[in-house]
Scaffold this active site. Sequence first.
Site, PDB file in Angstrom:
ATOM      1  N   TYR A  10       0.906   7.669  -0.781  1.00  0.00           N
ATOM      2  CA  TYR A  10      -0.131   8.562  -0.282  1.00  0.00           C
ATOM      3  C   TYR A  10       0.495   9.659   0.598  1.00  0.00           C
ATOM      4  O   TYR A  10       1.717   9.735   0.736  1.00  0.00           O
ATOM      5  CB  TYR A  10      -1.188   7.769   0.480  1.00  0.00           C
ATOM      6  CG  TYR A  10      -1.962   6.799  -0.394  1.00  0.00           C
ATOM      7  CD1 TYR A  10      -2.734   7.259  -1.456  1.00  0.00           C
ATOM      8  CD2 TYR A  10      -1.920   5.426  -0.171  1.00  0.00           C
ATOM      9  CE1 TYR A  10      -3.448   6.376  -2.263  1.00  0.00           C
ATOM     10  CE2 TYR A  10      -2.626   4.539  -0.973  1.00  0.00           C
ATOM     11  CZ  TYR A  10      -3.379   5.020  -2.019  1.00  0.00           C
ATOM     12  OH  TYR A  10      -4.077   4.148  -2.821  1.00  0.00           O
ATOM     13  N   HIS A  30       2.071   3.833  -6.254  1.00  0.00           N
ATOM     14  CA  HIS A  30       1.157   3.504  -7.349  1.00  0.00           C
ATOM     15  C   HIS A  30       1.659   4.004  -8.698  1.00  0.00           C
ATOM     16  O   HIS A  30       1.237   3.498  -9.734  1.00  0.00           O
ATOM     17  CB  HIS A  30      -0.235   4.066  -7.064  1.00  0.00           C
ATOM     18  CG  HIS A  30      -0.949   3.342  -5.967  1.00  0.00           C
ATOM     19  ND1 HIS A  30      -1.041   1.974  -5.904  1.00  0.00           N
ATOM     20  CD2 HIS A  30      -1.605   3.804  -4.857  1.00  0.00           C
ATOM     21  CE1 HIS A  30      -1.716   1.621  -4.826  1.00  0.00           C
ATOM     22  NE2 HIS A  30      -2.063   2.701  -4.177  1.00  0.00           N
ATOM     23  N   GLU A  87       2.673   3.431  -0.115  1.00  0.00           N
ATOM     24  CA  GLU A  87       2.099   3.445  -1.465  1.00  0.00           C
ATOM     25  C   GLU A  87       2.026   4.825  -2.121  1.00  0.00           C
ATOM     26  O   GLU A  87       1.282   5.010  -3.075  1.00  0.00           O
ATOM     27  CB  GLU A  87       0.705   2.787  -1.490  1.00  0.00           C
ATOM     28  CG  GLU A  87       0.754   1.323  -1.810  1.00  0.00           C
ATOM     29  CD  GLU A  87       0.966   0.419  -0.606  1.00  0.00           C
ATOM     30  OE1 GLU A  87       0.780  -0.781  -0.752  1.00  0.00           O
ATOM     31  OE2 GLU A  87       1.322   0.894   0.481  1.00  0.00           O
ATOM     32  N   GLN A 102      -7.817  -8.319 -13.060  1.00  0.00           N
ATOM     33  CA  GLN A 102      -8.880  -8.005 -14.009  1.00  0.00           C
ATOM     34  C   GLN A 102     -10.170  -7.535 -13.350  1.00  0.00           C
ATOM     35  O   GLN A 102     -10.779  -6.558 -13.786  1.00  0.00           O
ATOM     36  CB  GLN A 102      -9.172  -9.227 -14.888  1.00  0.00           C
ATOM     37  CG  GLN A 102      -8.164  -9.440 -15.994  1.00  0.00           C
ATOM     38  CD  GLN A 102      -8.541 -10.620 -16.870  1.00  0.00           C
ATOM     39  OE1 GLN A 102      -7.791 -11.572 -17.008  1.00  0.00           O
ATOM     40  NE2 GLN A 102      -9.701 -10.567 -17.472  1.00  0.00           N
ATOM     41  N   ARG A 108       1.086   1.441   8.518  1.00  0.00           N
ATOM     42  CA  ARG A 108       1.548   0.824   7.261  1.00  0.00           C
ATOM     43  C   ARG A 108       2.691   1.658   6.696  1.00  0.00           C
ATOM     44  O   ARG A 108       2.508   2.811   6.320  1.00  0.00           O
ATOM     45  CB  ARG A 108       0.425   0.692   6.235  1.00  0.00           C
ATOM     46  CG  ARG A 108       0.925   0.004   4.965  1.00  0.00           C
ATOM     47  CD  ARG A 108      -0.143  -0.729   4.225  1.00  0.00           C
ATOM     48  NE  ARG A 108       0.430  -1.520   3.133  1.00  0.00           N
ATOM     49  CZ  ARG A 108      -0.260  -2.325   2.351  1.00  0.00           C
ATOM     50  NH1 ARG A 108      -1.554  -2.484   2.547  1.00  0.00           N
ATOM     51  NH2 ARG A 108       0.326  -3.005   1.390  1.00  0.00           N
TER      52      ARG A 108
END
Length: 673
Positions: A168, A254, A166, A341, A216
Amino acid sequence: MTAYPNLLSPLQVGSLTLSNRMVMGAMHTRLETLDQPLERLAAFYTERAEGEIALMLTGGYAPVPEGVMEAGGPLFNRREQLAEHRFLVQAVQKKGGRLVLQILHAGRYARVPDCVAPSAGKARINPYSPRVLDTDEVWATIKSYVHTAALAQEAGYTGVEIMGSEGYLINEFTAPLTNQRSDEFGGSLQGRMKLAVEIVKAVRQQVGADFLLIYRLSAIDLMEGGMCAPEIQALAQAIEQAGADMINTGIGWHESAVPTIAASVPRAAWTTAVAQVKAAVTIPVMASNRINTPAIAEQLLASGAADLVSMARPLLADPDFARKVRMGQEQSINTCIACNQSCLDRIFSESSASCLVNPRAGQELDFPLIPASKHKRVAVIGAGPAGMACALYAARRGHKVSLFEASGHLGGQLNLAKQVPGKNEFNETLRYFSVALTQAQVHIHLKTRVSSESLQGQEYDEIVVATGVRPRCIEMEGAQLPMVLSYEQVLSRQAQVGKRVAIIGAGGIGFDVAEFLSGDTRESQDDTVFFKHWGVDPTSQSSGGIQKPDYAPKGLHEIYLLQRKSEAPGKRLGKTTGWVLKSRLRRAGVQMMVGVSYTKISPQGLHYVVAGEPKILDVDTVIVCAGQESNRDLYATLQPLGLPVHIIGGAEHAVELDAARAIEQGMRLAYRL
């Protein structure tokens, strides 16, 4: 014979035997920022442990202060913290669950002034520029992972997950895009992999053979300059050799310009990328992202692409997901609709996470699953999101509930929302409420219009008005012309829309109508179409799995989206999904205009003024998306009668209405009755 033989089969991972193949993936919840943080986290995890999920991963804990997600974010690097972690672990173990601590160094994504990275370069999503780690500091960082892993083991966790995807810190080291180092941790593939491999080796040496170690890994970076498939496979093999028991797959960074978890992404879209990792190693591999039903999870496992499935937000939506699968009650699962949301959007607004379809998520302490002290007869009028939620939670608390709906179906505005491409997951919400209301023995009365006269003498202890909203009309010359339609007429397909269309109002409804008229319904359901639209090479043979988009929009309408405010269109859309919708509309050729004042509508089109200059937009259809008005007619007639009446949802307040607020308001009232 179960319909899900793969999903429900046990699996040996390292020295651990998992009872099924379902795992709750790591999520940032920000529950630690609220009052009673330990108790809230314990309630959150234990409810999911009772739901029979095989394994749970915590949100990411940084091993060093500069690696936290944000100031005050989760950090685990001191022995003084052991007591609070033992409290969580023991609470979960008492319910038969297993908890794994995720160790996450945010790298250049850390929203703190002293964030660090392998090389210079500020992330697009962070206002802070990182400081470059020198070689000694990289080795010190490895030791910090080992220290946190040792603390996790001492606290009683089942294992740790090393977050290497992701975008990081570790992922920043593996990708050429963010690693321009010339020392031993840069340059060649072996150098770029070195941080990841050394962390896994050192952690395994510290914790021994029986402590679960998950890594991961980014199965596809979705960034130009990211890793390609042969490199990803080589990294997976190196991680296995270094001592990992399992590989969990992450998808995208991201800051990637490709959506990865929104509802517009097809279910299990990333199977090819995961399968390539699986083909490279012998240890179990876990798939993640947009796996939200037992059927899609079973299909993925049956294909051999992965050994387990990681479901994060689906366990926000329904903590009993795994138990319901085992019991053959999949129709009663409250399915994650990937709306973002109440989870990700709230996290990025510095609030704690919850769930649109399950507002109890993260609020288990405030809304316990216990019956009401006194059972009442309750009438709920209106079966939109607020009414359905109120009826359901009230019935579950022991009240005798009657739900009245003037139309012939449940759902209210959800029946319009589900027509929009990318929002078809609302069908799952409608299915869930239909099943759940029946199971809770709510008496449903469709095609029943309630009046104050019909309620008198019924001896209801409580009356709830949830009659929703109606489209706001515009006061303008020509507003009554046949060419002028409401959003409701359009989304319900009650009226024919012309070739050239002006949409008045660029709020959420205006954008939805534009997407309804221009969007490709195949994109959220067909992997191939999705990949072509967004320029994704699912095999990652190209750098980062990115290629040139192959998309030529062929819309049936020429669309103009207009708003009065001078701010950027779509500014108030969801933080994590609004950019997706805006990008889709731009690709479809939708023209957006701001700072517009409307003067009249005529057969020649829409007359307006922009920057002081009068103009006419030559259109044959004008769609009014100028907001909504509360439908309070029934409430107004009930109030003078002295009946115990409440009003919720759009009927109570139509401005900025959304399903998340409506459903939560319905739940909250049910707990007050």
